[in-house]
Scaffold this motif. Structure first.
Motif, PDB file in Angstrom:
ATOM      1  N   ALA A 165      -0.027  -1.250   0.366  1.00 14.82           N
ATOM      2  CA  ALA A 165      -0.088  -0.016  -0.006  1.00 14.82           C
ATOM      3  C   ALA A 165       0.853   1.041   0.241  1.00 14.82           C
ATOM      4  O   ALA A 165       1.367   2.081   0.675  1.00 14.82           O
ATOM      5  N   ASP A 166       0.760   1.699  -0.914  1.00 15.05           N
ATOM      6  CA  ASP A 166       1.929   3.332  -1.120  1.00 15.05           C
ATOM      7  C   ASP A 166       0.597   4.862  -1.469  1.00 15.05           C
ATOM      8  O   ASP A 166       0.270   4.542  -2.214  1.00 15.05           O
ATOM      9  N   SER A 167       1.126   5.496  -0.768  1.00 16.33           N
ATOM     10  CA  SER A 167       0.283   6.430   0.002  1.00 16.33           C
ATOM     11  C   SER A 167      -1.410   5.981  -0.328  1.00 16.33           C
ATOM     12  O   SER A 167      -2.124   6.463  -1.567  1.00 16.33           O
ATOM     13  N   GLY A 168      -1.994   4.915  -0.134  1.00 14.57           N
ATOM     14  CA  GLY A 168      -3.176   4.753  -0.333  1.00 14.57           C
ATOM     15  C   GLY A 168      -3.832   3.205  -1.789  1.00 14.57           C
ATOM     16  O   GLY A 168      -4.744   3.010  -1.906  1.00 14.57           O
ATOM     17  N   THR A 169      -3.051   3.548  -1.951  1.00 13.07           N
ATOM     18  CA  THR A 169      -2.622   2.701  -4.138  1.00 13.07           C
ATOM     19  C   THR A 169      -2.010   1.166  -3.443  1.00 13.07           C
ATOM     20  O   THR A 169      -0.831   1.175  -3.210  1.00 13.07           O
ATOM     21  N   TRP A 170      -2.918   0.174  -3.495  1.00 14.75           N
ATOM     22  CA  TRP A 170      -2.777  -0.974  -3.548  1.00 14.75           C
ATOM     23  C   TRP A 170      -1.936  -1.670  -4.245  1.00 14.75           C
ATOM     24  O   TRP A 170      -2.867  -1.447  -6.017  1.00 14.75           O
ATOM     25  N   SER A 171      -1.525  -2.441  -4.325  1.00 15.42           N
ATOM     26  CA  SER A 171       0.244  -3.137  -6.058  1.00 15.42           C
ATOM     27  C   SER A 171      -0.152  -4.988  -5.404  1.00 15.42           C
ATOM     28  O   SER A 171       0.522  -4.916  -4.530  1.00 15.42           O
ATOM     29  N   ILE A 172       0.224  -4.994  -6.443  1.00 13.94           N
ATOM     30  CA  ILE A 172       0.530  -6.529  -6.568  1.00 13.94           C
ATOM     31  C   ILE A 172       2.424  -6.769  -5.978  1.00 13.94           C
ATOM     32  O   ILE A 172       3.131  -6.117  -7.788  1.00 13.94           O
ATOM     33  N   PHE A 173       3.246  -7.286  -5.268  1.00 18.01           N
ATOM     34  CA  PHE A 173       4.322  -6.511  -5.167  1.00 18.01           C
ATOM     35  C   PHE A 173       5.745  -7.943  -5.810  1.00 18.01           C
ATOM     36  O   PHE A 173       6.564  -8.642  -5.823  1.00 18.01           O
ATOM     37  N   GLY A 174       4.522  -9.007  -5.387  1.00 13.91           N
ATOM     38  CA  GLY A 174       5.441 -10.585  -5.429  1.00 13.91           C
ATOM     39  C   GLY A 174       4.199 -11.393  -4.957  1.00 13.91           C
ATOM     40  O   GLY A 174       3.573 -10.968  -5.041  1.00 13.91           O
TER      41      GLY A 174
END
Length: 202
Positions: free
Chosen positions: A174-183
């Protein structure tokens, strides 16, 4: 997308269900009634359940987190396994991945998408379950893990069906409220007697 409040042992986000059916059909979310509880296509609903890491968060915050992560997972599922078939374009499946994870996923594209059944006439989801664990510090959520069981049924040109199953974990940031898949650390069964495990982590 709306959020459904957390229920003990079961969370179903109607907004994600509608999004999957809508995106697969090529329409926009505004074309779908907000109170519709089952997808127009025959794909299963995405079920999202928090199992750990959110004990000190209030219900509204947990619902918001589940909604955000559900959006990430539904984006991946739609682009990787659903949509119009036959098809050859699957690179867009990793839109919700970080740049590093997307590069790794591109190398694993045959194990993370429906590429192996690209000549199918149709692919539908039969089970889409995700169990979420969040990493919190001082009341703030910094990341999490989605343990998933995604099952699909591909209808081939000759009318036979072929199951596809993806089990494992997606690591979330969660970067600044934005979620993403990192692995990711998943096992993919392509329905042809081959089950392959693949992983990527920073």
């Amino acid at each position: 997308m709306g959020h459904l409040r957390l229920r003990p042992a079961r969370t179903l986000r109607v907004g994600v269900v509608v999004a999957i059916a809508c995106l697969a059909a090529g329409c926009s979310p505004r074309d779908v009634p907000e109170d519709r509880e089952t997808p127009g296509a025959e794909s299963a609903a995405l079920r999202v359940q928090t199992v750990a890491g959110a004990e000190r968060l209030d219900e509204a915050t947990r619902a918001e987190l589940e909604g955000a992560v559900g959006d990430v997972l539904s984006t991946y599922v739609v682009k990787a396994f659903l949509g119009d078939f036959p098809r050859q374009e699957f690179v867009g499946s990793f839109e919700a991945f970080t740049s590093g994870a997307a590069r790794s996923a591109a190398g694993d594209i045959r194990r993370l998408t429906a590429t192996k059944v690209q000549d199918a006439t149709d692919v539908r989801a039969t089970e889409l379950d995700a169990r979420l664990s969040f990493l919190t510090r001082s009341g703030e959520v910094h990341g999490g893990t989605a343990t998933v069981h995604f099952a699909f049924e591909a209808t081939m040109e000759d009318g036979r069906t072929r199951p596809l199953v993806l089990d494992g974990r997606f690591l979330l940031d969660a970067d600044s409220g934005t979620w993403s898949i990192f692995g990711y650390d998943v096992r993919f069964d392509d329905g042809a007697g081959q089950s392959v495990e693949t992983e990527s982590a920073p």
